[in-house]
Design an enzyme around this catalytic site. Structure first.
Site, short mmCIF file in Angstrom:
data_model
loop_
_atom_site.label_atom_id
_atom_site.label_comp_id
_atom_site.label_asym_id
_atom_site.label_seq_id
_atom_site.Cartn_x
_atom_site.Cartn_y
_atom_site.Cartn_z
N ALA A 63 41.48 37.85 32.42
CA ALA A 63 41.79 38.71 31.28
C ALA A 63 40.83 39.89 31.20
O ALA A 63 41.25 41.03 30.94
CB ALA A 63 41.75 37.89 29.98
N ASP A 64 39.56 39.63 31.42
CA ASP A 64 38.59 40.73 31.44
C ASP A 64 38.89 41.71 32.57
O ASP A 64 38.83 42.93 32.38
CB ASP A 64 37.17 40.17 31.63
CG ASP A 64 36.60 39.60 30.35
OD1 ASP A 64 36.76 40.23 29.30
OD2 ASP A 64 36.00 38.52 30.40
#
Length: 393
Positions: free
Chosen positions: A168-169
């Site tokens: 996600a990052d």
């Protein structure tokens, strides 16, 4: 000249998504100024996987090359004034504060646009800057769970499993990087700056375009497979299979070819397109039983020669020695003043005319404070007073 040479980026972000996005801009030649507290960004000291380093941990080193560090106390008026003066000479301003924090600090879009009307102002958040989840913590695992990504991982008879890395990052960082380049191109064409908002929720949903569309377009409900075949969106056989001495990645295999190679005519009776979804577990178990009969290297050679899509399941130690990785120069190496020889992943793309480059390693906290303020024209005495009063470090 580097493609972003002459552009300046103010990076007020922490952790991964923001720093990774600005590092990519630095790789392309932008002058990235990392604005961090006088005590340094917290990630300098938070161990990543136990790799604490001498004074700087591996995670910080991997996300902050090609930047200069200015350590400043933004809670003091004189500290914020320095940022305003730098913003007036900058092209991009990027922050990933929780919604509302930038406003309280006086570093919101309108405040920065007041000193640089054509600024590209980037705000990265977990869920968006408004709405029912806006103030929730935007952490990678939480976003994997919220967006359905986590629910697809793991076996059907066990709990959902997250990805082994901060997906996600990473996708949020690349989305921000992409958005900055698009906004700078728009400014080149029109002279207009703009506000850019990127959030982890939308980035993760966009990344799952195929998987989510299977549900929204095809009406197929999400499910997890069994241990051998965890990915249920692709017909069997597809997955990671044990061999006599390790594991093998196998994708999109022709069952007729496998039947010939395994000496198993029964396997050829299955039609991959017809049965690959409805009988995935039976097919996967049959393939798995045969693959246990030989070594990974042998299967790579034998099946690869037949045009089957196979590959190794490497450890990081294997990756570092892989001949294609070495040929590509996928890692970069440099000497760091406190950490010695540093090796980190390099550049995700190549360009013939203006390639990404290593200009400098990750900075020490405040390493460039005096240099940056000198470029603003501040006299040495004024800079010294700022040091004495704890405004800068």
């Amino acid at each position: 000249m580097s493609v972003l040479g002459g552009y300046r980026v103010l990076d007020l972000s922490i952790a991964m998504a923001g720093p990774l996005a600005t590092m990519r801009l630095g790789d392309l030649g932008a002058d990235v100024l990392k604005i961090e507290p006088v005590t340094g960004e917290w990630q300098r000291r938070t161990a990543a996987g136990g790799a604490t380093g001498n004074k700087v941990n591996a995670s910080f080193l991997s996300l902050n090359r090609n930047k200069r560090s200015l350590a400043v106390d933004l809670k003091q008026d004189s500290g914020r004034d320095l940022v305003y003066r730098l913003a007036a000479r900058s092209d991009v301003f990027l922050q990933n504060y929780r919604p509302g924090v930038a406003d309280r600090l006086g570093l919101d879009y309108e405040s920065i646009r007041a000193v640089r009307p054509d600024i590209v102002y980037v705000s990265i958040s977990g869920y968006g800057e408004s709405g029912p989840y806006a103030h929730r913590p935007g952490q990678d695992l939480l976003l994997q769970g919220l967006t359905g990504a986590l629910h697809s991982g793991g076996a059907a008879d066990g709990p959902p499993q997250p990805g082994p890395y901060f997906v996600a990052d990473a996708i949020t960082a690349y989305s921000a990087f992409e958005a900055v380049l698009a906004a700078l191109l728009h400014r080149e064409r029109t002279g207009e700056g703009q506000r850019v908002s990127v959030n982890m929720l939308d980035a993760m949903i966009a990344m799952q375009m195929q998987e989510l569309s299977v549900r929204t377009v095809g009406g197929v409900r999400q499910r997890r497979g069994h241990e051998i075949h965890a990915h249920t969106y692709i017909r069997a056989p597809y997955g990671i299979f044990p061999t006599r001495d390790g594991h093998l990645a196998l994708a999109f295999a022709d069952l007729t070819v496998l039947a010939e190679e395994f000496g198993d005519p029964a396997l050829a009776a299955w039609d991959a397109e017809r049965d690959g979804f409805t009988h995935r577990e039976e097919i996967s178990r049959a393939v798995a039983a045969h693959l246990l009969g030989d070594t990974t290297e042998s299967w790579l050679r034998r099946l690869g020669a037949r045009g089957v899509w196979v590959g190794p399941v490497n450890s990081y130690e294997d990756v570092l020695e892989d001949p294609q990785v070495l040929h590509n120069g996928s890692f970069i190496h440099y000497e760091h003043p406190t950490e010695g020889k540093v090796t980190t992943p390099g550049f995700a793309f190549r360009m013939d005319r203006t390639p990404p480059e290593l200009h400098r390693g990750a900075p020490t906290c405040g390493e460039h404070t005096t240099e940056i303020l000198g470029e603003l024209g501040l006299p040495a005495g004024v800079i010294e007073d700022l040091f004495v009063n704890g405004v800068i470090a």
